[in-house]
Design a protein around this motif. Structure first.
Motif, PDB file in Angstrom:
ATOM      1  N   GLY A 155       3.529  11.360   4.976  1.00  0.00           N
ATOM      2  CA  GLY A 155       2.101  11.647   5.041  1.00  0.00           C
ATOM      3  C   GLY A 155       1.813  13.109   5.230  1.00  0.00           C
ATOM      4  O   GLY A 155       2.649  13.893   5.676  1.00  0.00           O
ATOM      5  N   GLY A 207       6.576   6.441   6.707  1.00  0.00           N
ATOM      6  CA  GLY A 207       5.228   6.759   6.257  1.00  0.00           C
ATOM      7  C   GLY A 207       4.692   8.013   6.898  1.00  0.00           C
ATOM      8  O   GLY A 207       3.992   8.808   6.254  1.00  0.00           O
ATOM      9  N   GLU A 227      -1.318   4.609   8.115  1.00  0.00           N
ATOM     10  CA  GLU A 227      -2.516   5.238   8.622  1.00  0.00           C
ATOM     11  C   GLU A 227      -2.425   5.392  10.142  1.00  0.00           C
ATOM     12  O   GLU A 227      -1.610   4.737  10.811  1.00  0.00           O
ATOM     13  CB  GLU A 227      -3.741   4.396   8.261  1.00  0.00           C
ATOM     14  CG  GLU A 227      -3.939   4.211   6.776  1.00  0.00           C
ATOM     15  CD  GLU A 227      -4.103   5.531   6.041  1.00  0.00           C
ATOM     16  OE1 GLU A 227      -4.762   6.437   6.591  1.00  0.00           O
ATOM     17  OE2 GLU A 227      -3.573   5.665   4.930  1.00  0.00           O
ATOM     18  N   THR A 232       0.819  -1.223   0.000  1.00  0.00           N
ATOM     19  CA  THR A 232       0.000   0.000   0.000  1.00  0.00           C
ATOM     20  C   THR A 232       0.838   1.252   0.000  1.00  0.00           C
ATOM     21  O   THR A 232       0.358   2.319  -0.405  1.00  0.00           O
ATOM     22  CB  THR A 232      -0.919   0.010   1.225  1.00  0.00           C
ATOM     23  OG1 THR A 232      -0.113  -0.027   2.412  1.00  0.00           O
ATOM     24  CG2 THR A 232      -1.855  -1.186   1.206  1.00  0.00           C
ATOM     25  N   LYS A 233       2.110   1.120   0.503  1.00  0.00           N
ATOM     26  CA  LYS A 233       3.026   2.266   0.565  1.00  0.00           C
ATOM     27  C   LYS A 233       2.389   3.458   1.291  1.00  0.00           C
ATOM     28  O   LYS A 233       2.477   4.605   0.851  1.00  0.00           O
ATOM     29  CB  LYS A 233       3.476   2.687  -0.837  1.00  0.00           C
ATOM     30  CG  LYS A 233       4.185   1.572  -1.585  1.00  0.00           C
ATOM     31  CD  LYS A 233       4.750   2.051  -2.891  1.00  0.00           C
ATOM     32  CE  LYS A 233       5.394   0.929  -3.667  1.00  0.00           C
ATOM     33  NZ  LYS A 233       6.381   0.156  -2.915  1.00  0.00           N
ATOM     34  N   SER A 234       1.709   3.156   2.384  1.00  0.00           N
ATOM     35  CA  SER A 234       1.063   4.198   3.166  1.00  0.00           C
ATOM     36  C   SER A 234       1.016   3.767   4.626  1.00  0.00           C
ATOM     37  O   SER A 234       1.077   2.585   4.945  1.00  0.00           O
ATOM     38  CB  SER A 234      -0.349   4.475   2.653  1.00  0.00           C
ATOM     39  OG  SER A 234      -1.154   3.324   2.847  1.00  0.00           O
TER      40      SER A 234
END
Length: 1193
Positions: free
Chosen positions: A1097, A1093, A1056, A1052-1054
């Motif tokens: 972000g 991340g 949360e 996902t390369k993210s």
């Protein structure tokens, strides 16, 4: 063309003549001759390319064209080794040339006598003999060409003083007749040639070298034919004037003309050919008579064909004797055997032991030669020889004591019994035909030829309005049949009995004869009739029925008698249970009845002749007792009758064509009233069985479906005929019974609906009823048929190939066709026009891509979709109960798994009950909560492959649903909890970690809200159930869980907020408490992805949350695990130094709190470790070190 000799030429004649005249032949072309030697140039022809037929020579002769347009064009011509002036040689040296011809014939005869068996001489003898024959043929063709080009017919000896050449020219026709006569006398009869020469007929045609005898024999054939050709050309050139042979007549006193010579030579040639045939017939076995021809080689066959065309051509132009006239006259000689010769035209055929059989044999084979045209090609043409055949028939009858027979045909054909009523009737009609086939002898026997004669005699009497012959024949025939005779008839005798009376009925009083037949058949004892005889009797009945229908006569009397017999046998068939042999015997006449009724309906134009009496209640007794092929036959028959009734009724409703008047104009109006009892009989005697078997799994479903569709269309065409339990809307009732009932077998439903979905009349009928759900219910049935494709497949099949083989290619093709038809429904086409079509037909049919603008539209869309889907869980329940087959479970989970695409429908309150049933049945059955039980492998495999669809769809529903959201979230969490561990491999190195279904579900773009919800729920489940330490003991399969988490970040390369909040504490705990290398490595990589991340972000929330987690981590673990904490922070400082700098106050305070708790003062080792960390943090770190040192000092 009526007269080939007419001067006025019609356009076809002219065209044919021009085509022949414009043909270009090769230089030095060989003249046509008889040859039976095979040649590569023949190309499968019936005759050699050098033959008179194939070369076009005969055609030129009959069209009066130049016989050889490109030959003899030079001033001189070489004949017999000498050069002659082309235009005068025959006039000046006619007798000399014919003398040279006879010398060459004699020379060839000497070669025959000199020939030996020395193979070394064969080539030389073949070449020399061939050259002699060739020179003779060239001369005779020259004679023919000379007459055509140079002979002047208008000059006579009475023209006054003539030049000597002119005198010779005037005498040439007479001299030619004399020389041709002399030539025929010189060569003699063909049949009288020595056996050593006639034996050349038997030489194999494949030979390359032929003995002199072969060349001499074929030269005789050439001369015999060319003499006739020359005489015919001479007659044409002399404008049919009679040419007298003056010198011959003066010397002998006998009359000799070109005409008498032609007739005499024809007679002699026919005598020769017939004698050759007689000689061959003596060696023919009776069983080979039909296959053994009357000619010894193809050259004789060609000579027969040439005679046919030449003599019939002359007969049309000048009324001379035709070919058949010559043959008949000579065959009579075979019977009469005259003992004296009268003149030149009388001849003596050789003695024939059986002239009658020989005559039948030769005329049979000669008739077949009429099929060859002037070029030797096959054409359909026959010239009648009926009068002579009548004489032979009389002779045959007289010779056999009034028992008609043709000896060489024998009686073998009498054993042939007609298999169907129609074939029986067709046989009789062929006997009554005015035009008999030339191949009649190949398929007929003596008895059938007798019937042909009888029919012809009867027809002539009827046409002449003469009743006496008929009364005489009727009385004679009727008197032959009585009770004893009828009971003595064998099966063949019964066949001949029916043939005889059918012939009589065809040409005379049909009803009277049929009545007589019924009376005669009543003499038969039912107990003494064999099975095959009964079937034959019923076929005979049906043959009479077909004749009645052909003559537009009511069949009620015959039909009632036959129907009663059928009912009795059907009842016996029903009550016979275990006696298989007896049932087979009963089925023979029953199947005969079924075939007969089918032929009656197929041949009836209006169905207005009481045909319904044949559809009696015997069928209602027969159907329940039928099995397998028996039932197949009855259902196929029923389909034919239904189709025929509907097509005839439709034609009758349309009425007579516009402007068409006549005696039959009112017939359609009357006929369609007769269709009502036919339809009622079908409903009454067939439909109850069909209805009772609609749930059956063992009957032949395709035929059952086809028949049900036929009844549905019958209800559409004639609704008033349907039974009361289907009224008042029989079409709707039929669709509910066979098309929309979820309990009916899908194979039956799919085939049934495929017949009806696109029927515009049916659609209009439903619209007229106000039944708006017609298309939706059909779509629902289609959806069920797809889902239940493998419902009857054995559970043991594992592979897709096995499944497809089990389901069957026919059913797959049937579903494909049904899908095509469903997509043409107006509702579905309307959906397609509004939707973004993609590869999934189910996505489109459930209107997932249609975005309604108004709430009312959305509500209607939900209702319609639920109507399409039906009770989808009920459809797949058999798969779930049986835990298979594998392909059925795969199909179930893949199709219903499309909740991802129709989640918007299931998110509504109307569809939530369906959603809960799907989850409870497919994803969370009771067995998943039982620790001592496990899901079957095939079910787990299907879930694994399709779980991403369900997770994504459920996530969407959780986000969209305005009611039951908490319960839906709980269900989503339960699904994740149950299947995350089931599909998690034991170690990261195991194959499949990257194909975990939840990983695939999470890999969609995070911009979609439902994916974020799914990620948060999954993270929460993993944290609570798979990262929970018991004290300091790590959870099982920790490395695999961490590998899964790492895969999520990598794909996902993210990062949360939920990841940091729920996963980071557990990951940091793993880094502190677990020393396993793999766990530490995976934890470090996850930590790196989280930190990086957060850096990448947008917004402050992830960074703030990250700081909060680290602050708590420092506070929890510094006291006991200070070195591990500082080591982790050193790693983080490399990734995000500002983050660690912001944590300095927390770290320092935790250090002091730790020292305070220990109560031992400053912890030098811990402070040194802390200073190492601070040394990496630039100025902020140095300042903090100075503060710590100042405290120390």
């Amino acid at each position: 063309m009526d007269d080939d000799f007419t001067i006025s030429l019609t356009p076809p004649y002219l065209t044919e003549s021009l085509e022949m005249a414009m043909e270009v032949e090769k230089e030095n072309s060989r003249p046509p001759c008889f040859s039976c030697a095979l040649d590569n140039r023949d190309g499968g022809r019936n005759f050699s390319v050098e033959s008179h037929l194939a070369s076009g020579s005969l055609k030129r002769l009959l069209l009066r064209l130049d016989p050889s347009p490109t030959d003899y064009e030079e001033d001189t011509v070489e004949i017999f080794g000498f050069h002659w002036v082309t235009e005068i040689a025959l006039v000046e040296s006619c007798r000399l040339l014919f003398g040279l011809l006879r010398q060459h014939i004699h020379k060839l005869e000497n070669l025959v006598q000199m020939s030996s068996s020395d193979f070394g001489q064969a080539a030389n003898l073949h070449s020399e003999a061939g050259n002699i024959r060739h020179e003779c043929i060239i001369f005779l063709h020259y004679v023919k060409v000379f007459i055509f080009r140079y002979l002047e017919s208008h000059k006579t000896e009475d023209d006054g003083l003539l030049h000597p050449y002119e005198e010779l020219e005037v005498q040439l026709p007479s001299v030619l007749v004399e020389e041709l006569h002399a030539l025929t006398l010189h060569i003699g009869h063909l049949y009288e040639l020595p056996s050593s020469i006639l034996g050349a007929f038997t030489i194999q045609h494949q030979a390359k070298l032929f003995p002199p005898s072969w060349h001499l024999l074929h030269l005789h054939l050439d001369i015999h034919w060319l003499v006739l050709e020359i005489l015919h050309v001479l007659s044409e050139k002399m404008l049919r004037q009679i040419v007298y042979a003056h010198q011959f007549m003066n010397l002998t006193g006998e009359n000799l003309t070109n005409i008498s010579l032609f007739e005499a030579h024809c007679g002699n040639l026919f005598c020769d050919l017939i004698n050759l045939s007689i000689n061959k017939y003596t060696k023919v076995r009776p069983s080979e008579a039909l296959t053994s021809h009357h000619y010894p080689c193809s050259c004789i066959k060609e000579l027969w064909v040439l005679l046919i065309h030449l003599l019939d051509h002359r007969n049309k132009g000048s009324h001379t004797e035709s070919f058949w006239s010559w043959v008949n006259k000579l065959l009579k000689k075979v019977f009469e055997r005259p003992s004296t010769a009268e003149g030149m035209s009388v001849f003596e055929p050789v003695q024939c032991k059986d002239p009658l059989s020989f005559s039948w044999w030769i005329i049979t084979h000669l008739a077949s030669l009429y099929q060859f045209d002037r070029n030797g090609n096959v054409e359909e043409k026959v010239e009648s020889n009926w009068h002579f055949v009548e004489e032979l028939l009389k002779r045959s009858t007289d010779a056999q004591n009034s028992s008609f027979t043709i000896p060489w045909l024998g009686l073998k054909g009498l054993a042939s019994v007609s298999k169907t009523p129609l074939s029986m009737l067709e046989l009789v009609k062929s006997c009554c035909s005015d035009q008999q086939s030339p191949d009649l002898y190949k398929s007929s026997n003596s008895y059938l030829i007798f019937l042909c004669i009888l029919a012809q005699m009867m027809k002539e009497a009827m046409d002449s309005n003469v009743t006496h012959p008929w009364k005489q024949i009727k009385g004679r025939i009727y008197s032959k049949f009585h009770q004893k005779r009828m009971r003595e008839l064998t099966e063949v005798g019964l066949q001949n009995f029916f043939n005889l009376f059918l012939v009589l009925a065809a040409v005379a009083e049909t009803e009277d004869i049929a009545s007589r037949v019924l009376d005669l058949l009543d003499f038969l004892s039912p107990t003494s009739i064999s099975t095959s005889q009964r079937a034959l009797i019923w076929r005979g009945y049906f043959a009479f029925l077909l004749m009645y229908i052909e003559k537009n006569m009511d069949i009620s009397v015959l039909a009632e008698k036959l129907s009663h017999a059928f009912c009795e046998k059907a009842k016996e068939f029903l009550v016979t249970k275990n006696d298989h042999t007896h049932k087979q015997n009963l089925w023979t006449p029953l199947s005969t009845y079924i075939d007969g009724v089918q032929e009656v309906f197929e041949t009836s134009c209006y169905l207005n002749l009481s045909q319904e009496k044949l559809l009696n209640d015997g069928f209602s007794m027969l159907l329940p007792a039928c099995r397998g092929t028996e039932l197949n036959m009855v259902l196929n028959f029923l389909q034919v009758v239904l189709s025929r009734l509907r097509s005839v009724h439709k034609r009758m409703i349309q009425g007579p064509q516009l402007g068409k008047t006549g005696p039959n104009t009112q017939l359609p109006l009357v006929a369609k009233e007769h269709h009502l009892p036919v339809a009622s009989a079908l409903w009454r005697n067939f439909f109850p069985f069909l209805k009772s078997q609609r749930m059956s799994q063992t009957l032949p479903l395709p035929q059952l479906a086809d028949t049900a569709a036929g009844f549905t269309l019958l209800a559409l065409d004639m609704p008033c005929t349907a039974p009361s339990d289907l009224q008042p809307q029989p079409v709707l009732a039929m669709m509910q019974l066979f098309g929309w009932d979820d309990m009916v077998c899908p194979q039956l439903v799919s085939r049934y609906l495929s017949h009806l979905i696109q029927n515009s009349t049916l659609s209009e009928a439903f619209s007229g009823m106000g039944h708006t759900s017609y298309e939706a219910l059909s779509v629902r049935s289609w959806f069920r048929c797809i889902l239940q494709m493998y419902i009857d497949q054995p559970v043991g099949t594992l592979s897709r190939m096995d499944a497809e083989r089990t389901v069957g290619k026919v059913y797959v093709e049937q579903l494909t066709e049904m899908t095509r038809l469903v997509f043409k429904l107006s509702e579905i086409e309307n959906i397609f026009s509004k939707a973004h079509f993609d590869e999934s037909v189910f996505k489109t049919v459930t209107m997932c891509n249609v975005k309604p603008k108004l709430e009312s539209e959305k509500s209607a869309m939900v209702t319609k979709t639920l109507e399409y889907l039906g009770d989808v869980v009920k459809y797949v329940k058999p798969y779930l109960q049986k835990k298979g087959p594998a392909e059925g479970l795969q199909l179930t989970y893949s199709i219903i798994g499309l909740v991802k695409f129709w989640a918007a429908i299931l998110a509504t309150s109307k569809a939530q009950q369906l959603l809960f049933r799907i989850i409870d049945s497919l994803l969370l059955p009771l067995v998943v909560f039982q620790q001592d039980k496990e899901l079957p492998a095939v079910m787990l495999s299907a879930i694994r492959e399709n779980l991403p669809l369900y997770l994504q769809g459920l996530s969407f529903i959780c986000c969209q649903s305005q009611t039951q959201s908490a319960y839906l979230n709980q269900l989503l969490g339960s699904v994740i909890q149950q299947y995350f561990g089931r599909f998690l491999p034991p170690s990261p190195s195991s194959p499949g970690i990257g194909q975990h279904p939840m990983l695939l579900a999470l890999c969609n773009s995070i911009t979609i809200p439902q994916t974020l919800h799914l990620r948060k729920t999954t993270t929460h489940v993993i944290k609570e159930n798979y990262l929970h330490f018991k004290g300091n003991s790590p959870p099982p399969r920790l490395a695999s869980v961490l590998a899964f988490i790492l895969q999520v970040f990598q794909r996902t390369k993210s990062t949360e907020v939920c990841d940091i909040e729920l996963l980071l504490p557990a990951v940091l705990k793993c880094m502190v408490l677990v020393n396993e290398t793999q766990v530490k490595k995976l934890s470090s990589e996850i930590l790196q992805y989280m930190v990086e991340g957060c850096q990448a972000g947008l917004g402050r929330e992830p960074a703030t949350q990250l700081t909060s987690v680290f602050r708590q981590f420092i506070q929890d673990y510094t006291t006991v695990y200070d070195h591990q904490v500082y080591s982790i922070l050193e790693v983080v400082s490399v990734l995000d130094q500002p983050l660690v700098i912001s944590l300095i106050p927390t770290i320092t305070q935790s250090l002091k709190d730790s020292e305070h708790k220990q109560g031992l003062g400053r912890n030098t080792a811990q402070r040194e470790a802390y200073k190492r960390l601070l040394s990496r943090l630039t100025a902020a770190g140095q300042n903090e070190i100075l503060k710590l040192e100042n405290e120390t000092s």
